[in-house]
Design a protein around this motif. Structure first.
Motif, PDB file in Angstrom:
ATOM      1  N   PHE A 195       0.837  -1.202   0.000  1.00  0.00           N
ATOM      2  CA  PHE A 195       0.000   0.000   0.000  1.00  0.00           C
ATOM      3  C   PHE A 195       0.872   1.253   0.000  1.00  0.00           C
ATOM      4  O   PHE A 195       0.606   2.204  -0.739  1.00  0.00           O
ATOM      5  N   SER A 196       1.922   1.249   0.791  1.00  0.00           N
ATOM      6  CA  SER A 196       2.830   2.391   0.831  1.00  0.00           C
ATOM      7  C   SER A 196       3.516   2.599  -0.515  1.00  0.00           C
ATOM      8  O   SER A 196       3.706   3.739  -0.957  1.00  0.00           O
ATOM      9  N   LEU A 197       3.883   1.512  -1.177  1.00  0.00           N
ATOM     10  CA  LEU A 197       4.472   1.616  -2.511  1.00  0.00           C
ATOM     11  C   LEU A 197       3.464   2.215  -3.491  1.00  0.00           C
ATOM     12  O   LEU A 197       3.804   3.105  -4.279  1.00  0.00           O
ATOM     13  N   ALA A 198       2.222   1.755  -3.416  1.00  0.00           N
ATOM     14  CA  ALA A 198       1.179   2.311  -4.285  1.00  0.00           C
ATOM     15  C   ALA A 198       1.005   3.804  -4.031  1.00  0.00           C
ATOM     16  O   ALA A 198       0.890   4.599  -4.977  1.00  0.00           O
ATOM     17  N   GLN A 199       0.987   4.208  -2.774  1.00  0.00           N
ATOM     18  CA  GLN A 199       0.871   5.633  -2.442  1.00  0.00           C
ATOM     19  C   GLN A 199       2.045   6.423  -3.025  1.00  0.00           C
ATOM     20  O   GLN A 199       1.848   7.534  -3.534  1.00  0.00           O
ATOM     21  N   ALA A 200       3.232   5.856  -2.938  1.00  0.00           N
ATOM     22  CA  ALA A 200       4.412   6.533  -3.488  1.00  0.00           C
ATOM     23  C   ALA A 200       4.288   6.677  -5.002  1.00  0.00           C
ATOM     24  O   ALA A 200       4.609   7.739  -5.556  1.00  0.00           O
ATOM     25  N   PHE A 201       3.794   5.646  -5.671  1.00  0.00           N
ATOM     26  CA  PHE A 201       3.574   5.744  -7.116  1.00  0.00           C
ATOM     27  C   PHE A 201       2.549   6.835  -7.436  1.00  0.00           C
ATOM     28  O   PHE A 201       2.741   7.625  -8.360  1.00  0.00           O
ATOM     29  N   VAL A 202       1.477   6.883  -6.676  1.00  0.00           N
ATOM     30  CA  VAL A 202       0.440   7.892  -6.923  1.00  0.00           C
ATOM     31  C   VAL A 202       1.015   9.297  -6.719  1.00  0.00           C
ATOM     32  O   VAL A 202       0.724  10.211  -7.509  1.00  0.00           O
ATOM     33  N   ALA A 203       1.824   9.471  -5.704  1.00  0.00           N
ATOM     34  CA  ALA A 203       2.443  10.780  -5.464  1.00  0.00           C
ATOM     35  C   ALA A 203       3.310  11.204  -6.644  1.00  0.00           C
ATOM     36  O   ALA A 203       3.470  12.403  -6.899  1.00  0.00           O
ATOM     37  N   GLU A 204       3.834  10.232  -7.384  1.00  0.00           N
ATOM     38  CA  GLU A 204       4.653  10.499  -8.569  1.00  0.00           C
ATOM     39  C   GLU A 204       3.813  10.523  -9.856  1.00  0.00           C
ATOM     40  O   GLU A 204       4.373  10.556 -10.943  1.00  0.00           O
ATOM     41  N   ARG A 205       2.491  10.464  -9.702  1.00  0.00           N
ATOM     42  CA  ARG A 205       1.560  10.448 -10.844  1.00  0.00           C
ATOM     43  C   ARG A 205       1.765   9.212 -11.722  1.00  0.00           C
ATOM     44  O   ARG A 205       1.656   9.273 -12.942  1.00  0.00           O
ATOM     45  N   GLN A 206       2.064   8.081 -11.075  1.00  0.00           N
ATOM     46  CA  GLN A 206       2.255   6.815 -11.776  1.00  0.00           C
ATOM     47  C   GLN A 206       1.143   5.844 -11.364  1.00  0.00           C
ATOM     48  O   GLN A 206       1.385   4.772 -10.809  1.00  0.00           O
ATOM     49  N   GLU A 207      -0.090   6.252 -11.663  1.00  0.00           N
ATOM     50  CA  GLU A 207      -1.244   5.464 -11.243  1.00  0.00           C
ATOM     51  C   GLU A 207      -1.247   4.056 -11.821  1.00  0.00           C
ATOM     52  O   GLU A 207      -1.648   3.110 -11.149  1.00  0.00           O
ATOM     53  N   VAL A 208      -0.798   3.916 -13.055  1.00  0.00           N
ATOM     54  CA  VAL A 208      -0.777   2.588 -13.682  1.00  0.00           C
ATOM     55  C   VAL A 208       0.119   1.646 -12.876  1.00  0.00           C
ATOM     56  O   VAL A 208      -0.222   0.485 -12.667  1.00  0.00           O
ATOM     57  N   ALA A 209       1.245   2.154 -12.398  1.00  0.00           N
ATOM     58  CA  ALA A 209       2.152   1.330 -11.596  1.00  0.00           C
ATOM     59  C   ALA A 209       1.561   1.001 -10.229  1.00  0.00           C
ATOM     60  O   ALA A 209       1.875  -0.037  -9.644  1.00  0.00           O
ATOM     61  N   ALA A 210       0.718   1.888  -9.714  1.00  0.00           N
ATOM     62  CA  ALA A 210       0.119   1.682  -8.393  1.00  0.00           C
ATOM     63  C   ALA A 210      -0.958   0.597  -8.405  1.00  0.00           C
ATOM     64  O   ALA A 210      -1.109  -0.140  -7.420  1.00  0.00           O
ATOM     65  N   LEU A 211      -1.707   0.502  -9.486  1.00  0.00           N
ATOM     66  CA  LEU A 211      -2.883  -0.380  -9.521  1.00  0.00           C
ATOM     67  C   LEU A 211      -2.601  -1.849  -9.178  1.00  0.00           C
ATOM     68  O   LEU A 211      -3.344  -2.431  -8.384  1.00  0.00           O
ATOM     69  N   PRO A 212      -1.558  -2.479  -9.717  1.00  0.00           N
ATOM     70  CA  PRO A 212      -1.351  -3.893  -9.356  1.00  0.00           C
ATOM     71  C   PRO A 212      -1.111  -4.097  -7.861  1.00  0.00           C
ATOM     72  O   PRO A 212      -1.518  -5.120  -7.299  1.00  0.00           O
ATOM     73  N   HIS A 213      -0.478  -3.135  -7.232  1.00  0.00           N
ATOM     74  CA  HIS A 213      -0.223  -3.260  -5.793  1.00  0.00           C
ATOM     75  C   HIS A 213      -1.515  -3.078  -5.003  1.00  0.00           C
ATOM     76  O   HIS A 213      -1.761  -3.797  -4.028  1.00  0.00           O
ATOM     77  N   LEU A 214      -2.343  -2.159  -5.435  1.00  0.00           N
ATOM     78  CA  LEU A 214      -3.646  -1.976  -4.787  1.00  0.00           C
ATOM     79  C   LEU A 214      -4.511  -3.217  -4.992  1.00  0.00           C
ATOM     80  O   LEU A 214      -5.186  -3.672  -4.057  1.00  0.00           O
ATOM     81  N   ASP A 215      -4.475  -3.766  -6.196  1.00  0.00           N
ATOM     82  CA  ASP A 215      -5.248  -4.986  -6.480  1.00  0.00           C
ATOM     83  C   ASP A 215      -4.797  -6.140  -5.584  1.00  0.00           C
ATOM     84  O   ASP A 215      -5.629  -6.893  -5.065  1.00  0.00           O
ATOM     85  N   ARG A 216      -3.513  -6.257  -5.401  1.00  0.00           N
ATOM     86  CA  ARG A 216      -2.995  -7.344  -4.551  1.00  0.00           C
ATOM     87  C   ARG A 216      -3.427  -7.153  -3.097  1.00  0.00           C
ATOM     88  O   ARG A 216      -3.787  -8.113  -2.414  1.00  0.00           O
ATOM     89  N   CYS A 217      -3.414  -5.894  -2.630  1.00  0.00           N
ATOM     90  CA  CYS A 217      -3.896  -5.614  -1.268  1.00  0.00           C
ATOM     91  C   CYS A 217      -5.357  -6.024  -1.125  1.00  0.00           C
ATOM     92  O   CYS A 217      -5.748  -6.647  -0.132  1.00  0.00           O
TER      93      CYS A 217
END
Length: 104
Positions: A23-45
């Motif tokens: 989740f923290s990694l996904a948040q870090a991706f979102v802060a960098e405007r990398q939503e596509v990279a965040a989604l798989p981590h959110l899905d896994r959570c």
């Protein structure tokens, strides 16, 4: 890769089943405007903990940022149900506002 993304990516690499690190990694991706990279981590959570409201909210916001409004609406509606069930008033207000904006 930003230092924050690198930090949490290293933690996930060491402990891939740790949802908090993901989740923290996904948040870090979102802060960098990398939503596509965040989604798989959110899905896994969510695969491991489907009632994790905050993850659903972030996932819905990612989908909105990507222009995937129908998917975002479904995710935000699910998050709203969880906010009501779990009695989280502030997220409930935020979600109702987001969904009202989607209705326009």
């Amino acid at each position: 890769m930003s230092p924050r993304v690198a930090q949490f990516q290293a933690l996930v690499d060491r402990q891939p089943d740790n949802e908090l690190f993901r989740f923290s990694l996904a948040q870090a991706f979102v802060a960098e405007r990398q939503e596509v990279a965040a989604l798989p981590h959110l899905d896994r959570c969510l695969a491991r903990k489907p009632d994790w409201m905050v993850v659903r909210i972030l996932r819905g916001k990612c989908l909105l940022s990507l222009g995937r409004r129908a998917e975002a609406r479904a995710e935000l509606e699910a998050a709203l149900r969880l906010a009501v069930e779990q009695q989280h008033e502030e997220p409930e207000r935020e979600l109702r506002a987001l969904l009202a904006d989607l209705a326009d």
